[in-house]
Design a protein around this motif. Structure first.
Motif, PDB file in Angstrom:
ATOM      1  N   UNK A 168       0.810  -1.444   0.050  1.00 40.52           N
ATOM      2  CA  UNK A 168      -0.078   0.081  -0.020  1.00 40.52           C
ATOM      3  C   UNK A 168       0.838   1.248   0.075  1.00 40.52           C
ATOM      4  N   UNK A 169       0.472   2.256  -0.930  1.00 41.94           N
ATOM      5  CA  UNK A 169       1.432   3.234  -0.928  1.00 41.94           C
ATOM      6  C   UNK A 169       0.641   4.834  -1.162  1.00 41.94           C
ATOM      7  N   UNK A 170       1.374   5.760  -0.758  1.00 37.63           N
ATOM      8  CA  UNK A 170       0.867   7.129  -0.705  1.00 37.63           C
ATOM      9  C   UNK A 170       1.900   8.095  -1.049  1.00 37.63           C
ATOM     10  N   UNK A 171       1.667   9.226  -1.625  1.00 37.19           N
ATOM     11  CA  UNK A 171       2.213  10.258  -1.570  1.00 37.19           C
ATOM     12  C   UNK A 171       3.161  10.660  -0.292  1.00 37.19           C
ATOM     13  N   UNK A 172       4.575  11.253  -0.567  1.00 38.85           N
ATOM     14  CA  UNK A 172       4.942  11.548   0.831  1.00 38.85           C
ATOM     15  C   UNK A 172       4.287  12.377   1.778  1.00 38.85           C
ATOM     16  N   UNK A 173       3.366  13.580   1.059  1.00 37.25           N
ATOM     17  CA  UNK A 173       2.956  14.492   1.831  1.00 37.25           C
ATOM     18  C   UNK A 173       1.367  14.082   2.281  1.00 37.25           C
ATOM     19  N   UNK A 174       1.114  12.867   2.042  1.00 35.44           N
ATOM     20  CA  UNK A 174      -0.283  12.123   2.104  1.00 35.44           C
ATOM     21  C   UNK A 174      -0.540  12.190   3.518  1.00 35.44           C
ATOM     22  N   UNK A 175      -1.801  12.630   4.086  1.00 38.43           N
ATOM     23  CA  UNK A 175      -1.997  12.439   5.680  1.00 38.43           C
ATOM     24  C   UNK A 175      -1.864  11.262   6.175  1.00 38.43           C
ATOM     25  N   UNK A 176      -1.892  10.053   5.816  1.00 37.94           N
ATOM     26  CA  UNK A 176      -1.425   8.816   6.462  1.00 37.94           C
ATOM     27  C   UNK A 176      -0.102   8.439   6.103  1.00 37.94           C
ATOM     28  N   UNK A 177       0.805   9.187   5.463  1.00 35.42           N
ATOM     29  CA  UNK A 177       2.260   8.917   5.374  1.00 35.42           C
ATOM     30  C   UNK A 177       2.881   8.951   6.816  1.00 35.42           C
ATOM     31  N   UNK A 178       3.878   8.061   7.024  1.00 34.77           N
ATOM     32  CA  UNK A 178       4.545   8.324   8.503  1.00 34.77           C
ATOM     33  C   UNK A 178       3.914   7.640   9.542  1.00 34.77           C
ATOM     34  N   UNK A 179       2.729   7.169   9.190  1.00 33.88           N
ATOM     35  CA  UNK A 179       1.890   6.713  10.477  1.00 33.88           C
ATOM     36  C   UNK A 179       2.460   5.097  10.619  1.00 33.88           C
ATOM     37  N   UNK A 180       2.592   4.621  12.157  1.00 38.57           N
ATOM     38  CA  UNK A 180       2.903   3.557  12.522  1.00 38.57           C
ATOM     39  C   UNK A 180       2.157   2.424  11.885  1.00 38.57           C
ATOM     40  N   UNK A 182      -1.690   1.832   9.731  1.00 38.23           N
ATOM     41  CA  UNK A 182      -3.047   2.260   9.106  1.00 38.23           C
ATOM     42  C   UNK A 182      -3.754   0.979   8.724  1.00 38.23           C
ATOM     43  N   UNK A 183      -5.107   1.228   9.285  1.00 37.41           N
ATOM     44  CA  UNK A 183      -6.275   0.287   9.001  1.00 37.41           C
ATOM     45  C   UNK A 183      -6.801   0.406   7.752  1.00 37.41           C
ATOM     46  N   UNK A 184      -7.319  -0.676   7.053  1.00 39.69           N
ATOM     47  CA  UNK A 184      -8.062  -0.474   5.911  1.00 39.69           C
ATOM     48  C   UNK A 184      -9.193   0.270   5.829  1.00 39.69           C
ATOM     49  N   UNK A 185      -9.954   0.421   7.143  1.00 40.07           N
ATOM     50  CA  UNK A 185     -11.012   1.301   7.100  1.00 40.07           C
ATOM     51  C   UNK A 185     -10.583   2.974   7.018  1.00 40.07           C
ATOM     52  N   UNK A 186      -9.245   3.391   7.584  1.00 40.18           N
ATOM     53  CA  UNK A 186      -8.900   4.475   7.585  1.00 40.18           C
ATOM     54  C   UNK A 186      -8.392   4.754   5.843  1.00 40.18           C
ATOM     55  N   UNK A 187      -7.805   3.803   5.169  1.00 40.19           N
ATOM     56  CA  UNK A 187      -7.665   4.056   3.777  1.00 40.19           C
ATOM     57  C   UNK A 187      -8.875   4.369   3.065  1.00 40.19           C
ATOM     58  N   UNK A 188      -9.887   3.394   3.402  1.00 38.78           N
ATOM     59  CA  UNK A 188     -11.141   3.797   2.705  1.00 38.78           C
ATOM     60  C   UNK A 188     -11.540   5.245   2.691  1.00 38.78           C
TER      61      UNK A 188
END
Length: 295
Positions: A168-180, A182-188
């Motif tokens: 699972x990937x996001x941009x470096x500045x995405x709100x979820x980037x850097x979290x220890x 991440x749940x699938x529900x958060x991705x959704x």
């Protein structure tokens, strides 16, 4: 009946165009027209209706098409079987591969193959895995190196060569980037870009979300992993990418209980005689096989 005339007929039937059929067969348009006219004269029927720029099969043409495919496939299979008697590895090998595998997995294999067998001419088509799957099934292509279907049924034979870990990937500045974590529900809660709904990879990812009762926001889709990576890197959406494509342009998300793996491998038709070149490539691919363990 000349097989060259049947090949011209099938090319026009497939493309719906005399000019495109000529390009496909590396002939001139008048040459294609002459072959069709000869075939129509031999059979005593009209095979195509030509209305303006539209070219369509007549009833006779539709009746001939599957029989012509059988004749051409049988002829080519016989030619390969006879050619194999010499034990030499040469001639033309029709091979299909997906864009991703062709860019990230096959180059070193093909480099070794062409060096070992300089007498083989590789005829490579870059196709979606699903399209290549159907072309092998119809006998149009000898081998395909693609993302394998979850279940490969006879008459096709599949050999897994690589286990492809998806992240699972996001941009470096995405709100979820850097979290220890991440749940699938958060991705959704964020827009996603997925491979097309008709692809084997899409099904692998979609089934994971279904098992967890989560519905992702799929706002865009494309069958090209390189395009998906670009969309992710500029912050348009999150997605999944093969581990081999991960670099500084994207950030991997640690998603627990979400191991995603797809099988990449080679397929061929069990009812089609493999050429010596095809057998040699399969043997070379076997040396690339990876273990079942993905870290």
């Amino acid at each position: 009946m000349d097989t060259a005339n049947l090949a011209a007929f099938l090319a026009v039937a497939a493309t719906g165009s005399f000019s495109r059929a000529a390009e496909q067969l590396h002939l001139t348009q008048p040459a294609i027209s002459k072959r069709i006219a000869t075939l129509e004269q031999q059979l005593g029927v009209r095979l195509f209706d030509r209305i303006g720029k539209h070219v369509g099969l007549t009833e006779a043409g539709r009746t001939l098409q599957p029989r012509a495919e059988l004749i051409i496939n049988t002829f080519n299979d016989t030619r390969r079987a006879l050619g194999n008697l010499s034990a030499s590895i040469q001639g033309r090998l029709s091979l299909a591969t997906s864009h991703h595998i062709g860019l990230h997995r096959l180059p070193p294999v093909l480099r070794r193959f062409t060096k070992a067998y300089p007498g083989v001419v590789l005829d490579i088509d870059f196709l979606d895995s699903e399209v290549a799957y159907d072309k092998v099934l119809q006998g149009e292509i000898e081998l395909a190196v693609i993302t394998l279907a979850p279940q490969v049924e006879p008459p096709l034979i599949a050999t897994r060569i690589w286990l492809d870990q998806l992240e699972f990937v996001v941009a470096p500045e995405h709100p979820l980037a850097g979290r220890q974590e991440v749940q699938l529900s958060q991705l959704a809660a964020y827009p996603a870009v997925f491979p097309g709904g008709n692809t084997f990879t899409h099904n692998v990812v979609a089934q994971l979300f279904e098992r967890h009762g989560v519905s992702p926001q799929v706002s865009m889709s494309t069958n090209y992993m390189e395009t998906i990576k670009m969309m992710v890197s500029i912050g348009l959406a999150w997605s999944v990418l093969p581990r081999t494509m991960i670099d500084s342009q994207v950030r991997v998300l640690p998603v627990p209980d979400a191991r995603l793996v797809r099988d990449l491998g080679c397929i061929h038709h069990s009812g089609r005689t493999l050429s010596n070149a095809g057998r040699a490539l399969i043997e070379l691919l076997h040396t690339e096989r990876e273990s079942d363990t993905v870290t």
